[in-house]
Design a protein around this motif. Structure first.
Motif: not given
Length: 696
Positions: A291-296, A341-349
């Motif tokens: 299970t991987v944590l990915k963040i943009e 973060f300045e505008k957005s964050a996507n935190i995905t599993l």
């Protein structure tokens, strides 16, 4: 609404509390240490972080392999001074000599006397600003972790179960200086360069050097006393329960099938203050890896790490707590890294495994004022899978090599790493030193003394420990082979870089074997920074290694009952240990070792039988110069008297005879009967395995 505005104002004020200080002091450094969000802005006032250590000074040229991986990483000095004090000549070994303004921000050490015979406790002295009188003077163990300057965790070793002479000793209390710092050591024990005969002192001193003109108030013992309240508050914040300043929670939960994802999305200028995650799966080890944590952040991919590595436990659940990560007793994983973060964050599993995983994800956040010092949080992971340690080499270290944790191009701050290892041999895997190059350095400004030293402990000890900035949730694989995980988190010893940073760690093993070696690196960086470690879905999806049998690196006799796994029903004397060695031909490289017995002492072991019947019993027993004569019985029936004395150490199979055994638990009794006339009378007995052969 009024409460929300007040909270936002408080967050903005607290985020600049430390960096806006006009003078660097002990109190301001303690405040900076306990402010997680300070790391998320590029340092002000600016500083560089370097390390003084006892690394082998032969390591000068990477093209000279033998010298580059030289291993006499002890009792190496800047120079040796002879100073006149009160009419006597005092020899002092200089460990660090650095111009200021600056501050010592981490001090680690371990030591032993000549040939390990005596554990010395020499005198450590720290001289500031050119004074001939030390600002700090005392026995080295008292200064580093016996409370002379502060209590735990600012002054802290590792596990209390580790023998004191084999502990790493850590001091995190900052020692600021305005102009200059010199650290020396004095001892009445023989000291020679590299400690080939005399006392061995291993040390690492991490220190900051501020930009010229920075005003720094130098440390003094009087000032330490005046700062007792600030120290107490720092201790409380480092170890106490933490409630992040967050006014918003974004949650997502449900079952993740193979390849499926769940995402928490955040908008606006904010900072993630806490991520908590609980997984439920039939195979938790595989779920923690696959299970991987990915963040943009702001459209840039910044984090790609298996969740177990991100939260510091690898893929074996283990309750522990650091300043930035935690696994709670109920299995909840928590991160306290501040991620603006300045505008957005996507935190995905994403589940890359073959089996479904239930996930419960919560992200807490609050407002953040983005500015030209704000940085994105990054984490990268890789695994070197079934790699060779020292291939076809006759001498340990001859085929050591540097593993690159990460190389980053851009501007940022390096803040820590986690290393998960599966060790293929019953020998120490981490003899290698860290080498950290900042902003294009041709020689590393951080050159270490051993992997375990970098991670805060020493002597490859397996005991579990956790502290705010160093942790070993599991160390079972350190000496026995198998799984270990180490973390080093940085506060005041974070490493700023303006152009690049390159982090290498030597792969230096004592045995020729196979190793899984998986580092995760954590850093902050300004937008646009790049790292050389790419996402590796294939590696994360791969089945985790659970045993040395999976590695193909261990001698195993199939179908036997391992002696070290048998339950002890009773004993009347001596000590029982699981002895580990790959030298004597033991199956699973372990034996049940009964030592220091007296004649007449009795040991009863329980062994299981799946089906009642008549069996031939064969025992693989160890023989050596201090092993005893023993009577062996099976279910109270005399089997054989065995003399285990031998000139040298070996193991051999001995037939105990045929016996009618019951289904379930049966008894093997060993009674010490005497000693061979040639034996050293320590009363040893060693059982490698029992083999049960059905008699038709």
């Amino acid at each position: 609404m009024r409460f929300g505005c007040l909270l936002m104002c408080f967050c903005l004020w607290s985020s600049t509390l430390v960096t806006a200080s006009e003078k660097v002091t002990l109190d301001s450094l303690l405040e900076e240490m306990t402010s997680r969000e300070t790391l998320a802005r590029f340092p002000q006032p600016a500083y560089s972080c370097s390390q003084a250590s006892s690394y082998d000074r032969e390591s000068e040229d990477p093209s000279n392999h033998h010298a580059w991986f030289a291993n006499a990483d002890r009792s190496q000095w800047v120079r040796i001074e002879e100073n006149e004090v009160d009419g006597e000549t005092r020899k002092e070994y200089v460990m660090m000599d650095q111009e200021g303004p600056g501050a010592i921000v981490r001090f680690w050490g371990t030591w032993h006397g000549p040939r390990g015979e005596k554990f010395s406790n020499g005198t450590l002295r720290i001289y500031l600003d050119g004074s001939d009188t030390p600002a700090i003077e005392g026995p080295i163990q008292d200064v580093l972790d016996q409370g002379m300057l502060a209590g735990a965790p600012l002054s802290q070793g590792v596990s209390p179960r580790t023998p004191y002479g084999q502990r790493g000793h850590n001091l995190y209390l900052p020692i600021p200086y305005a102009k200059h710092c010199k650290v020396t050591y004095e001892t009445d024990v023989l000291v020679d360069i590299g400690a080939r005969r005399g006392e061995a002192l291993y040390y690492q001193i991490n220190y900051r050097t501020y930009e010229p003109g920075t005003e720094v108030e130098s440390f003094s013992m009087d000032q330490l006393a005046e700062s007792k309240d600030a120290i107490a508050e720092a201790q409380r914040q480092l170890t106490g329960r933490f409630r992040p300043d967050a006014n918003s929670t974004t949650s997502s939960s449900g079952e993740l099938g193979t390849g499926n994802k769940m995402t928490a999305q955040l908008k606006g200028s904010q900072a993630v203050r806490q991520i908590s995650l609980k997984l439920d799966a039939e195979d938790m080890a595989q779920a923690l890896r696959s299970t991987v944590l990915k963040i943009e952040f702001d459209g840039e991919p910044c984090v790609w790490v298996p969740v177990g590595e991100f939260f510091g436990i690898g893929y074996q659940p283990s309750e522990y707590k650091s300043f930035y990560t935690q696994m709670k007793s109920d299995g909840t994983l928590v991160s306290y890294w501040v991620m603006p973060f300045e505008k957005s964050a996507n935190i995905t599993l994403q589940n890359l495994g073959d089996e479904p995983v239930n996930a419960d994800l919560h992200v807490r956040s609050s407002q953040w004022k983005w500015d030209d010092r704000s940085m994105h949080f990054h984490a990268v992971w890789q695994e070197l899978y079934h790699v060779d340690s020292f291939v076809d080499s006759e001498r340990p270290g001859d085929a050591a090599y540097d593993v690159n944790y990460v190389t980053v191009d851009g501007k940022g701050v390096y803040v820590g790493d986690t290393l998960t290892v599966f060790n293929g041999a019953a020998a120490w895997w981490g003899e290698g030193d860290e080498k950290i190059y900042v902003d294009g350095e041709t020689f590393p400004s951080h050159f270490g003394t051993g992997t375990e030293d970098y991670y805060g402990y020493a002597w490859c000890r397996p005991e579990k420990f956790d502290a705010p900035f160093h942790a070993q949730p599991t160390g079972d694989g350190n000496l026995a082979g198998g799984f270990s995980v180490n973390s080093r988190y940085r506060g005041l010893d974070a490493i700023p870089f303006t152009e690049s940073i390159k982090f290498d760690m030597e792969m230096w093993h004592w045995k020729s074997t196979k190793v899984n070696y998986a580092p995760t690196a954590f850093f902050y960086a300004r937008p646009g920074a790049t790292a050389n470690v790419d996402p590796d879905p294939e590696a994360a999806a791969r089945e985790v290694t659970r045993s040395r049998g999976d590695m193909g690196t261990i001698y195993l006799v199939e179908g036997v009952l391992e002696g070290e796994n048998l339950n002890v029903d009773s004993k009347t004397g001596g000590m029982i240990e699981q002895q580990i060695s790959g030298t004597w031909g033991w199956s699973n490289e372990q034996q049940m070792w009964w030592r220091d017995t007296n004649v007449g002492d009795e040991l009863v072991l329980m062994f299981p039988v799946e089906e009642a019947g008549r069996y031939k019993l064969v025992a693989n027993l160890t023989q050596a110069g201090d092993y005893a004569i023993a009577d062996v019985m099976v279910n109270d029936q005399k089997a054989k008297t065995i003399d285990s004395y031998a000139d040298g150490v070996s193991s051999r199979e001995v037939s105990l005879g045929e016996f009618d055994l019951a289904e379930g638990v049966n008894r093997l009794t060993v009674r010490i009967a005497g000693h061979n006339e040639k034996a050293i009378k320590r009363g040893m007995f060693g059982l490698d395995y029992l083999k049960l052969e059905p008699v038709k």
